[in-house]
Scaffold this active site. Structure first.
Site, PDB file in Angstrom:
ATOM      1  N   CYS A  87      -3.113   4.069   5.169  1.00  0.00           N
ATOM      2  CA  CYS A  87      -2.223   4.966   4.433  1.00  0.00           C
ATOM      3  C   CYS A  87      -2.672   6.421   4.632  1.00  0.00           C
ATOM      4  CB  CYS A  87      -2.187   4.548   2.969  1.00  0.00           C
ATOM      5  SG  CYS A  87      -0.947   5.377   1.949  1.00  0.00           S
ATOM      6  N   ASP A 131       7.998  -0.708   6.525  1.00  0.00           N
ATOM      7  CA  ASP A 131       7.305   0.351   5.793  1.00  0.00           C
ATOM      8  C   ASP A 131       8.212   1.571   5.682  1.00  0.00           C
ATOM      9  OD1 ASP A 131       5.690   2.366   4.822  1.00  0.00           O
ATOM     10  OD2 ASP A 131       4.072   2.056   6.263  1.00  0.00           O
ATOM     11  N   HIS A 164       4.506  -1.702   3.833  1.00  0.00           N
ATOM     12  CA  HIS A 164       3.420  -0.737   3.679  1.00  0.00           C
ATOM     13  C   HIS A 164       2.322  -1.387   2.843  1.00  0.00           C
ATOM     14  CE1 HIS A 164       1.683   3.293   3.601  1.00  0.00           C
ATOM     15  NE2 HIS A 164       1.431   3.120   2.302  1.00  0.00           N
TER      16      HIS A 164
END
Length: 246
Positions: free
Chosen positions: A129, A185, A216
């Site tokens: 991330c 995502d 995600h």
């Protein structure tokens, strides 16, 4: 192999950076020098899933350092929750910390592992991330030989730290990249992934590219987005990268 853990505060221009350390532990065996890996967390800092990921990497034979990316704005040991309040705070802070501050912290962590008395001098980066973008930024550092970047946010938009030049500097990367994404995502959609791929390709970066049918944060072993099979495969790809390059 078993793993030991420790903690240290590394000096940076914006104050001490709490950093969690993990290393292989083999009692009865002569000391072995180990390559280093800087593990960059999500916007929540070192949560339990991030710690478990660090232990996994250390058990593969690496000295792992997990720095607190928001050390200048939160007290040592701060962990933001996987809830709305945690997301709001984490997303706000990633815009407050400047790119120069992120880069200074990266240089500090890389130098710590590169010069570690029990290290080999070889250093890689791994991130998820926000951390995926920071692992990419670390790859711009000449001391980093490999970077595993998992669904890096703000890379295709160039918005990290008030405006990141990460993709425009892709040609500075001298190590190998592993780029991993979930196709479902929303934070790095297909158009964004295409921007990243084309920039790396145009810059002549040595990289591999992997997309999973996953959401995600599919690597996070907690919550309904966790995909154990994809995570196992993806971590294996990172292990192969580090074995090859470090």
């Amino acid at each position: 192999m078993a793993v030991t853990d420790d903690v240290t505060d590394l000096p940076t221009p914006t104050g001490p950076m709490r950093t969690y350390l993990y290393a292989p532990n083999e009692p009865g065996r002569p000391p072995v020098r180990r390559p280093g890996v800087v593990l960059y967390s999500e916007i929540f800092q070192q949560t339990a899933p991030v710690r478990r990921l660090a232990v996994q990497l250390a058990s593969l034979g690496y000295r792992v350092a997990v720095p607190e990316v928001y050390h200048a704005h939160e007290p040592p040991g701060c962990v933001l929750g996987y809830d709305d309040a945690g997301k709001t705070r984490g997303n706000a802070l990633k815009q407050v910390v400047t790119l120069n501050e992120f880069d200074a912290d990266i240089a500090t962590a890389v130098a710590f592992l590169k010069d570690h008395p029990d290290g080999t001098g070889a250093v890689g980066s791994f991130g998820i991330c926000l951390g995926g973008h920071l692992a990419f930024r670390a790859a711009l550092h000449p001391g980093v030989r490999a970077a595993a970047c998992f669904y890096p946010t703000d890379l295709h938009t160039g918005t990290l730290g008030g405006g990141a030049d990460s993709l425009t500097r892709a040609g500075d990367i001298r190590g190998e990249l592993l780029m991993v994404f979930g196709r479902q995502d929303p934070h790095v959609p297909a158009a964004g992934r295409r921007i990243i791929y084309d920039a790396l390709d145009a810059a002549g970066v040595w990289f591999t590219w992997h997309e999973f049918n996953a959401a995600h944060a599919f690597l996070r072993d907690e919550g309904d987005r966790y995909d154990p099979a994809a995570a196992r495969h993806a971590i294996g790809l990172a292990a192969d990268l580090f074995s090859r390059c470090l």
